[in-house]
Design a protein around this motif. Sequence first.
Motif, PDB file in Angstrom:
ATOM      1  N   PHE A  74       0.619  -1.149  -0.002  1.00 18.61           N
ATOM      2  CA  PHE A  74       0.088  -0.109  -0.029  1.00 18.61           C
ATOM      3  C   PHE A  74       0.823   1.374   0.059  1.00 18.61           C
ATOM      4  N   ASP A  75       0.875   2.026  -0.895  1.00 23.64           N
ATOM      5  CA  ASP A  75       1.382   3.348  -1.226  1.00 23.64           C
ATOM      6  C   ASP A  75       0.510   4.252  -0.516  1.00 23.64           C
ATOM      7  N   ASP A  76       0.729   4.382   0.701  1.00 27.52           N
ATOM      8  CA  ASP A  76      -0.101   5.680   1.476  1.00 27.52           C
ATOM      9  C   ASP A  76      -0.023   6.806   1.012  1.00 27.52           C
ATOM     10  N   HIS A  77       1.175   7.269   0.586  1.00 28.84           N
ATOM     11  CA  HIS A  77       1.384   8.787   0.157  1.00 28.84           C
ATOM     12  C   HIS A  77       0.459   9.032  -1.229  1.00 28.84           C
ATOM     13  N   ALA A  78       0.438   8.041  -2.183  1.00 25.89           N
ATOM     14  CA  ALA A  78      -0.484   8.049  -3.204  1.00 25.89           C
ATOM     15  C   ALA A  78      -1.824   7.507  -3.148  1.00 25.89           C
ATOM     16  N   GLY A  79      -2.168   6.820  -2.020  1.00 33.66           N
ATOM     17  CA  GLY A  79      -3.223   6.414  -1.898  1.00 33.66           C
ATOM     18  C   GLY A  79      -3.585   5.291  -3.029  1.00 33.66           C
ATOM     19  N   ILE A  80      -2.692   4.349  -3.314  1.00 33.80           N
ATOM     20  CA  ILE A  80      -2.647   3.305  -4.103  1.00 33.80           C
ATOM     21  C   ILE A  80      -2.295   2.049  -3.749  1.00 33.80           C
ATOM     22  N   ILE A  81      -3.408   1.132  -3.768  1.00 34.97           N
ATOM     23  CA  ILE A  81      -3.039  -0.430  -3.347  1.00 34.97           C
ATOM     24  C   ILE A  81      -2.355  -1.117  -4.561  1.00 34.97           C
ATOM     25  N   HIS A  82      -1.198  -1.906  -4.492  1.00 34.22           N
ATOM     26  CA  HIS A  82      -0.717  -2.598  -5.493  1.00 34.22           C
ATOM     27  C   HIS A  82      -1.023  -4.178  -5.082  1.00 34.22           C
ATOM     28  N   ARG A  83      -1.870  -4.749  -6.138  1.00 31.08           N
ATOM     29  CA  ARG A  83      -1.940  -6.267  -5.687  1.00 31.08           C
ATOM     30  C   ARG A  83      -1.109  -6.843  -6.678  1.00 31.08           C
ATOM     31  N   HIS A  84      -0.260  -7.764  -6.297  1.00 36.27           N
ATOM     32  CA  HIS A  84       0.958  -8.346  -6.790  1.00 36.27           C
ATOM     33  C   HIS A  84       0.218  -9.851  -7.336  1.00 36.27           C
ATOM     34  N   SER A  85       0.579 -10.193  -8.629  1.00 34.54           N
ATOM     35  CA  SER A  85       0.427 -11.541  -9.055  1.00 34.54           C
ATOM     36  C   SER A  85       1.465 -12.430  -8.563  1.00 34.54           C
TER      37      SER A  85
END
Length: 426
Positions: A275-286
Amino acid sequence: MGEFTIKMPDVGEGVAEAELVEWHVKPGDPVREDMVLAAVMTDKATVEIPSPVSGKVLWLGAEVGDTIAVKAPLVRIETSAEAAEAAPDSVPEALAEKVLDQPVAVSSRSEAGAAAQAKRPAPEPAPAPRETPSFSAKPLASPAVRLRARESGIDLRQVTGTGPAGRITHEDLDLFLSRGAGPVAAPAGLVRKTAVEEVKMTGLRRRIAEKMSLSASRIPHITYVEEVDMTALEDLRATMNRERKSEQAKLTILPFLMRALVRTAAELPGVNATFDDHAGIIHRHSAVHIGVATQTPAGLMVPVVRHAEARGIWDCATELSRLAEAARTGTATRDELTGSTITISSLGAIGGIASTPVINHPEVAIVGVNKIAVRPVWDGAQFVPRKIMNLSSSFDHRVIDGWDAAVFVQRLKTLIETPALIFVEG
């Protein structure tokens, strides 16, 4: 001669004022250094005010029952110019000792004092002097007397107090020592230790501290603990280890857990994420890059088994063994210690009953492995011995709801308790 003013000390706990409940002196009385002058009461404690100088009382700034603000003048003492100059500006906190849950004998010297005294429950009468001391209550004594007793190795419970309410005075200590009663002897071989070792936090230890502080301050953790029956998996592991080839690494439970994580991540991709809490983006990894917390002589490191989704049980075990050795010997590369998408924390045989593992920022989940113990389990007809272990898993509550955390752990539980499912393709 000089004059020294004693002010109401700051007694801590955010208290701005206190009530005067007892005077031990009056104008004209001689005083000596560390002698208790007065007692004040807050809503939490009774505090004795000692004198930092020797001399004669010139003036008292309040009467019993008055409320006195912190730093307000309390007593003026005539003393030598040298003593007045050398004395501290305020009563040291170490001497303004708090005496909890003890009655204070108040001698009223004015109508205001008597009225204030009437507002409080009457103190218990002072006990008559006795030769056999009581061991059930904390002896009454001034901070200076307590300090002198500690330095002399004297147990104040063995000293008879002749002061008000049985208070122990310096004279009582003198009499106790004059009778030949010496310090309480310590058992042979036991000595007091006062050394303090200062260890500067540097290198890896400092980086670990920074990482843990970052995780704890920015991630709202939720921890979910579940009991798992390890009996079938332990039987399978023992069989596979007996039949392993010489070049194959010995199997622990971690390779099985890693393969179970791979299966679970495919079904619940939200947990294998950062979770990039600065950008507010969750990266779900395969890709499933599993960090495994490893204790080394230098401190905690997290080597990463990359692409666990493409590795079988034996491959996971071999790579895990290689990385753990590299971490312990200090030869692990930066790439081998970064880039994980989910982490396992295991303390092995000392893993305890449960734990609250700290998430490896910026991941959103960590799975904690506790120790295995044989416990009686009811099978519907009788209690049977089973090998039980708790999984203690923490989740980033900004990203993972409690329900999803429970579903994730329950799926892991199913795979571990029925280990054949770990090897089923598709």
